[in-house]
Write an enzyme that holds these catalytic residues in place. Structure first.
Site: not given
Ligand code: C5P
Length: 409
Positions: A355, A320-321, A223
């Site tokens: 989330k 998704d962490i 990214n």
């Molecule tokens: O990718 P996205 O727009 O969903 O990211 C939103 C939030 O989720 C960010 O804070 C990003 O660091 C976190 N995130 C994450 N693990 C992922 C995708 C996103 O922690 N696999």
């Protein structure tokens, strides 16, 4: 239009004394207006000028405006006091405006061969620099490297702005307006009294930068993320007294002082590093641009282009962490970031709900990626709270305040 106005105030705490350092740039003439604004606001200003600065503006002008002696040489006043130390002792801040490319480079090296650089080394308060130079000098990799190192060392950069330059060209490199500099410094001084204790005793875990998902040993999916916002937040959290661990994807930014850094490459490695440390955290801030998909089966050997046929890669979703932490560590205060290209507030709020986050910071992807400044909207249970555009290091401090305020509720 001024790009970097932070707060529309020049109010500073009582008994404020600052050192204004002026270096050799045509923008030096704007220093006179800064002194006037500070003096009007009741701030005591000791002006220190480099030899080159004296070619652009007369020390007499600044002496008249500040009502105090102006310092131009290392040995001036050596008979009665150690001017090089005593000037910075007890000063709440040193503000170098304008700051030339040469001054930035010398400060990175910790040089001490003129009065201003000595003061910058032997100081107790914050150091602000307002760069002013030609656009090519500003965007040169050497200057950008120096600015990144200064930020990592805790120096606060103000600007520069884009616009017409003294050399006749147009671009980035213009010093911020005197009003914007004075306002930004004042805002810092007011909050600075309490900022250093805002997160005392708290443990903060952050992710920053991109992830890199291997396709084969030499190629991958990633990214666009510079890591600047996450690194600035890690630094601000450390300055606010927190114990900070930063899980960083592949970026070359210097580690902010006082921050423990864990380098990772893939989304899975980032997730492992976070889950292994989350039990010790009070606050988690997910700033990283984590890849949403990784190769189902990365190749062990480099893929060859054998025919002109299309190549199909099979991807599987990554973990998704941030969403996972809602289950694994609900007691941790979780903050997310969202870079959206349209309907920022609405998309951000949907993501916040999905989330399960108390706070999400949304911004326009087109504006935020790789930029030095950013404009964000805070989303929480009480709605949307937009913040004005500001430098990422200032924004990081503001976000730390917002997080600390919500935590203490
Ligand atoms: O990718 P996205 O727009 O969903 O990211 C939103 C939030 O989720 C960010 O804070 C990003 O660091 C976190 N995130 C994450 N693990 C992922 C995708 C996103 O922690 N696999």
């Amino acid at each position: 239009m001024e790009k970097h106005i932070v707060e529309n105030t020049t109010a500073s705490p009582p008994d404020t004394r600052i050192v204004l350092g002026i270096t050799g740039s045509i923008a030096a003439y704007k220093a006179a207006e800064m002194v006037r604004l500070w003096v009007k606001a009741g701030v005591t200003v000791d002006v220190v000028m480099t030899e080159a600065a004296c070619r652009f503006i007369s020390p007499l002008t600044l002496q008249a405006l500040s009502g105090r002696p102006v310092w131009t040489e290392m040995w001036q006043g050596a008979q009665d006091r150690m001017s090089h130390i005593s000037l910075s002792r007890g000063a709440q801040a040193i503000v170098v405006a304008p700051a030339t490319a040469d001054f930035l480079a010398r400060t990175v090296q910790g040089r001490a061969d003129d009065l201003l650089s000595v003061l910058c080394l032997a100081r107790e308060g914050s150091l602000f620099v307002a760069p002013a130079m030609n656009r090519q000098m500003w965007t040169h990799p050497a200057t950008q490297r120096n600015v990144a190192q200064l930020r990592a060392d805790g120096v606060i950069t103000l600007g520069p702005d884009a616009g017409e330059l003294a050399c006749g060209e147009t671009g980035e490199g213009r010093m911020l307006s005197p009003e914007a500099i004075v306002a930004a410094v004042s805002a810092h001084l007011v909050e600075g009294k309490t900022f250093g204790r805002l997160l005392a005793g708290r443990r903060v875990l952050l992710t920053a930068g991109p992830t890199f998902e291997a396709i084969d040993p030499v190629r991958g999916l990633t990214n666009r993320s510079s890591g600047k916002m996450g690194f600035a937040l890690a630094q601000a959290a450390a300055q606010a007294g927190a114990e900070v661990t930063l899980v960083a994807g592949p970026v070359t930014l210097p580690t902010p002082s006082g921050v423990t850094r864990v380098n990772v490459v893939s989304a899975q490695e980032m997730a492992n590093a976070v889950f292994a440390r989350i039990d010790r955290a009070d606050i988690f801030i997910g700033v990283a641009a984590v890849a949403d998909y990784a190769l189902a089966a990365p190749a062990d050997q480099k893929l060859k282009k054998e025919t002109n046929e299309t190549l199909t890669l099979t991807l599987r979703p990554t973990i998704d962490i941030l969403a996972e932490l809602a289950q694994r560590a609900p007691r941790v205060f979780r903050v997310g970031f969202a870079a959206e290209s349209q309907n920022i507030a609405a998309q951000g709020e949907a993501k916040r709900q999905r989330k399960n986050l108390p706070l999400l910071i949304a911004n326009r992807a087109q504006d935020a990626i790789n930029a030095d400044d950013n404009e964000v909207i805070l989303l929480d249970d009480n709605g949307a709270h937009p913040l004005p555009r500001m430098d990422k290091s200032l924004l990081a401090r503001r976000l730390v305040e917002e997080i600390a305020r919500r935590l203490s509720r």
